[in-house]
Design a protein around this motif. Structure first.
Motif, PDB file in Angstrom:
ATOM      1  N   ALA A   1      13.765   0.847  -3.627  1.00 52.25           N
ATOM      2  CA  ALA A   1      15.357   0.648  -3.521  1.00 52.25           C
ATOM      3  C   ALA A   1      15.804   0.267  -4.642  1.00 52.25           C
ATOM      4  O   ALA A   1      17.077   0.199  -4.416  1.00 52.25           O
ATOM      5  N   LYS A   2      14.836  -0.700  -5.531  1.00 54.45           N
ATOM      6  CA  LYS A   2      15.500  -1.244  -6.477  1.00 54.45           C
ATOM      7  C   LYS A   2      16.618  -2.235  -6.268  1.00 54.45           C
ATOM      8  O   LYS A   2      17.590  -2.401  -7.036  1.00 54.45           O
ATOM      9  N   LEU A   3      16.277  -3.075  -5.216  1.00 53.72           N
ATOM     10  CA  LEU A   3      17.375  -4.007  -4.782  1.00 53.72           C
ATOM     11  C   LEU A   3      16.640  -5.336  -4.620  1.00 53.72           C
ATOM     12  O   LEU A   3      16.942  -6.316  -5.294  1.00 53.72           O
ATOM     13  N   GLY A   4      15.560  -5.320  -4.046  1.00 56.02           N
ATOM     14  CA  GLY A   4      14.886  -6.720  -3.692  1.00 56.02           C
ATOM     15  C   GLY A   4      14.236  -7.141  -4.801  1.00 56.02           C
ATOM     16  O   GLY A   4      13.642  -6.374  -5.900  1.00 56.02           O
ATOM     17  N   PRO A   5      13.246  -8.117  -4.516  1.00 61.14           N
ATOM     18  CA  PRO A   5      12.067  -8.523  -5.590  1.00 61.14           C
ATOM     19  C   PRO A   5      10.949  -7.719  -5.545  1.00 61.14           C
ATOM     20  O   PRO A   5      11.150  -6.894  -4.408  1.00 61.14           O
TER      21      PRO A   5
ATOM     22  N   TRP B   1       4.628  -4.138  -8.864  1.00 57.12           N
ATOM     23  CA  TRP B   1       5.501  -2.954  -8.033  1.00 57.12           C
ATOM     24  C   TRP B   1       6.667  -3.374  -7.487  1.00 57.12           C
ATOM     25  O   TRP B   1       6.809  -4.118  -6.649  1.00 57.12           O
ATOM     26  N   ALA B   2       7.614  -2.438  -7.989  1.00 58.36           N
ATOM     27  CA  ALA B   2       9.056  -3.093  -7.764  1.00 58.36           C
ATOM     28  C   ALA B   2       9.485  -2.422  -6.192  1.00 58.36           C
ATOM     29  O   ALA B   2       8.654  -1.664  -5.624  1.00 58.36           O
ATOM     30  N   ASP B   3      10.542  -2.863  -5.827  1.00 57.67           N
ATOM     31  CA  ASP B   3      11.211  -2.672  -4.535  1.00 57.67           C
ATOM     32  C   ASP B   3      11.712  -1.100  -4.854  1.00 57.67           C
ATOM     33  O   ASP B   3      12.469  -0.896  -5.690  1.00 57.67           O
TER      34      ASP B   3
ATOM     35  N   ASP C   1       5.101  -9.469  -5.183  1.00 56.52           N
ATOM     36  CA  ASP C   1       5.288 -10.722  -5.242  1.00 56.52           C
ATOM     37  C   ASP C   1       4.737 -11.766  -4.535  1.00 56.52           C
ATOM     38  O   ASP C   1       4.719 -13.002  -4.603  1.00 56.52           O
ATOM     39  N   GLY C   2       4.090 -11.187  -3.255  1.00 57.34           N
ATOM     40  CA  GLY C   2       3.448 -12.031  -2.171  1.00 57.34           C
ATOM     41  C   GLY C   2       2.040 -12.062  -2.383  1.00 57.34           C
ATOM     42  O   GLY C   2       1.344 -12.892  -1.652  1.00 57.34           O
ATOM     43  N   MET C   3       1.375 -11.815  -3.648  1.00 61.72           N
ATOM     44  CA  MET C   3       0.093 -12.038  -4.060  1.00 61.72           C
ATOM     45  C   MET C   3      -0.039 -12.575  -5.408  1.00 61.72           C
ATOM     46  O   MET C   3       0.541 -12.276  -6.318  1.00 61.72           O
ATOM     47  N   ASP C   4      -0.777 -13.817  -5.436  1.00 60.36           N
ATOM     48  CA  ASP C   4      -0.952 -14.548  -6.697  1.00 60.36           C
ATOM     49  C   ASP C   4      -2.158 -13.785  -7.228  1.00 60.36           C
ATOM     50  O   ASP C   4      -2.704 -13.039  -6.614  1.00 60.36           O
TER      51      ASP C   4
ATOM     52  N   ILE D   1       0.691  -1.184   0.117  1.00 61.97           N
ATOM     53  CA  ILE D   1       0.084   0.002   0.092  1.00 61.97           C
ATOM     54  C   ILE D   1       0.867   1.255   0.041  1.00 61.97           C
ATOM     55  O   ILE D   1       0.628   2.096  -0.718  1.00 61.97           O
ATOM     56  N   GLU D   2       1.998   1.287   0.733  1.00 63.78           N
ATOM     57  CA  GLU D   2       2.793   2.378   0.892  1.00 63.78           C
ATOM     58  C   GLU D   2       3.503   2.516  -0.491  1.00 63.78           C
ATOM     59  O   GLU D   2       3.691   3.892  -0.780  1.00 63.78           O
ATOM     60  N   VAL D   3       4.081   1.406  -0.899  1.00 63.00           N
ATOM     61  CA  VAL D   3       4.481   1.548  -2.369  1.00 63.00           C
ATOM     62  C   VAL D   3       3.921   2.168  -3.423  1.00 63.00           C
ATOM     63  O   VAL D   3       4.138   3.142  -3.974  1.00 63.00           O
ATOM     64  N   MET D   4       2.650   1.822  -3.519  1.00 62.10           N
ATOM     65  CA  MET D   4       1.979   2.188  -4.426  1.00 62.10           C
ATOM     66  C   MET D   4       1.578   3.480  -4.153  1.00 62.10           C
ATOM     67  O   MET D   4       1.150   4.473  -5.043  1.00 62.10           O
ATOM     68  N   ALA D   5       1.162   4.220  -2.928  1.00 58.86           N
ATOM     69  CA  ALA D   5       0.718   5.516  -2.491  1.00 58.86           C
ATOM     70  C   ALA D   5       2.036   6.423  -2.960  1.00 58.86           C
ATOM     71  O   ALA D   5       1.767   7.569  -3.306  1.00 58.86           O
ATOM     72  N   LEU D   6       3.321   5.967  -3.143  1.00 56.42           N
ATOM     73  CA  LEU D   6       4.490   6.852  -3.556  1.00 56.42           C
ATOM     74  C   LEU D   6       4.175   7.269  -5.047  1.00 56.42           C
ATOM     75  O   LEU D   6       4.502   8.522  -5.442  1.00 56.42           O
TER      76      LEU D   6
END
Length: 298
Positions: A238-242, A234-236, A246-249, A199-204
């Motif tokens: 920080a452009k580092l992790g997955p 929705w990417a990390d 990816d936690g939702m099918d 939610i926070e990532v999408m809010a950015l």
């Protein structure tokens, strides 16, 4: 009777961390840190995650503590990441007991036996901590991640923090409030959006500054936007992790989109009731259909 606008201001205030909660988080952090330093070579440790970014919703649980391991622990990087988590789990079981400790994908959770009341109040106490063992790597960190093929994930919580600070400034100091409210909606609906950090990532990207000045319309529009864009990757930040998504099918995404649209529709219904002069009914919709018991009726 309280107005809807007054109720939102009160709700926003209720979601902010109190001095008592911050003091208890600090005490628990120090307690965990001091104990783990007797078991591992820990170079530094710090509170991070949504707690550090001030986007944590309440009741306060799963506060993240990063434990950056020192040189004497480097051999653990060559072992399966599950072994590192198991070692931290075993140490924390020794301190808090088997029934209070559990292993997660990237962390070990410690529960303190604190239960919220019917109004989701814990009396200023933290419910749990997530302890994350980490290794420094260049200017960022590497943490165990048992859900990835390599078993490790690179991350940089400082980047996440800086992005949240910038978004808050651009959104007239209201970005974090909207995120906390939406996370509370998510929790009240059984957490259909996972992880809540998504939610926070999408809010950015989806919360376009400046702040429109009205929480009612902001929440209605944000829930609808989340539903419209949830299928995207929705990417990390920080452009580092997955990808954070990816936690939702697809099944989970479809179920979450349905809940998000229902939440936006409920917000529209509450707005319409208020326009009709039915203030009490509008308040009940915001409380019982959207946010839950922390949203005030008086």
């Amino acid at each position: 009777m309280i107005t809807v606008a007054e109720a939102f201001k009160k709700f926003r205030s209720r979601l902010e961390l109190t001095n008592a909660e911050q003091d208890d988080a600090s005490r628990r952090h120090n307690e965990i840190r001091d104990f783990l330093k007797t078991k591992f070579d820990i170079e530094r440790d710090f509170l991070t995650g949504s707690y550090k970014r001030w986007t944590k919703t309440k009741p306060l649980k799963d506060v993240d503590i990063f434990c950056v391991l020192g040189k004497r622990e480097k051999h653990r990087r060559d072992q399966p990441p599950a072994d590192l988590l198991k070692a931290f789990e075993g140490a924390l079981v020794e301190k808090y007991g088997r029934d209070k400790v559990s292993r997660q994908r990237r962390s070990v959770t410690v529960e303190f036996g604190v239960k919220p009341n019917d109004d989701e109040d814990t009396g200023g106490k933290v419910m749990s901590f997530d302890v994350v063992p980490a290794f420094a790597k260049n200017s960022h960190y590497e943490i165990p991640d048992t859900a990835t093929s390599s078993g490790w994930t690179e991350t940089d919580p400082e980047v996440h923090f800086d992005l949240a600070v910038k978004a808050q400034e651009a959104y007239s100091g209201e970005w974090k409030g909207i995120v906390r409210m939406t996370k509370k909606w998510n929790a009240n609906q059984g957490k259909p959006v996972k992880p809540s950090f998504l939610i926070e990532v999408m809010a950015l990207e989806l919360l376009h500054p400046p702040f429109g000045g009205d929480y009612r319309y902001e929440i209605k529009a944000f829930l609808a936007s989340l539903a419209d864009r949830l299928n995207e990757t929705w990417a990390d930040p920080a452009k580092l992790g997955p990808p954070v998504s990816d936690g939702m099918d697809q099944w989970a995404r479809d179920a979450a989109k349905e809940k998000l649209r229902a939440g936006s529709d409920a917000a529209a219904k509450a707005i319409q009731l208020e326009r009709q002069g039915k203030n009490g009914e509008a308040l009940k919709v915001w409380r019982y259909e959207v946010f839950g018991p922390m949203f005030p009726l008086s």
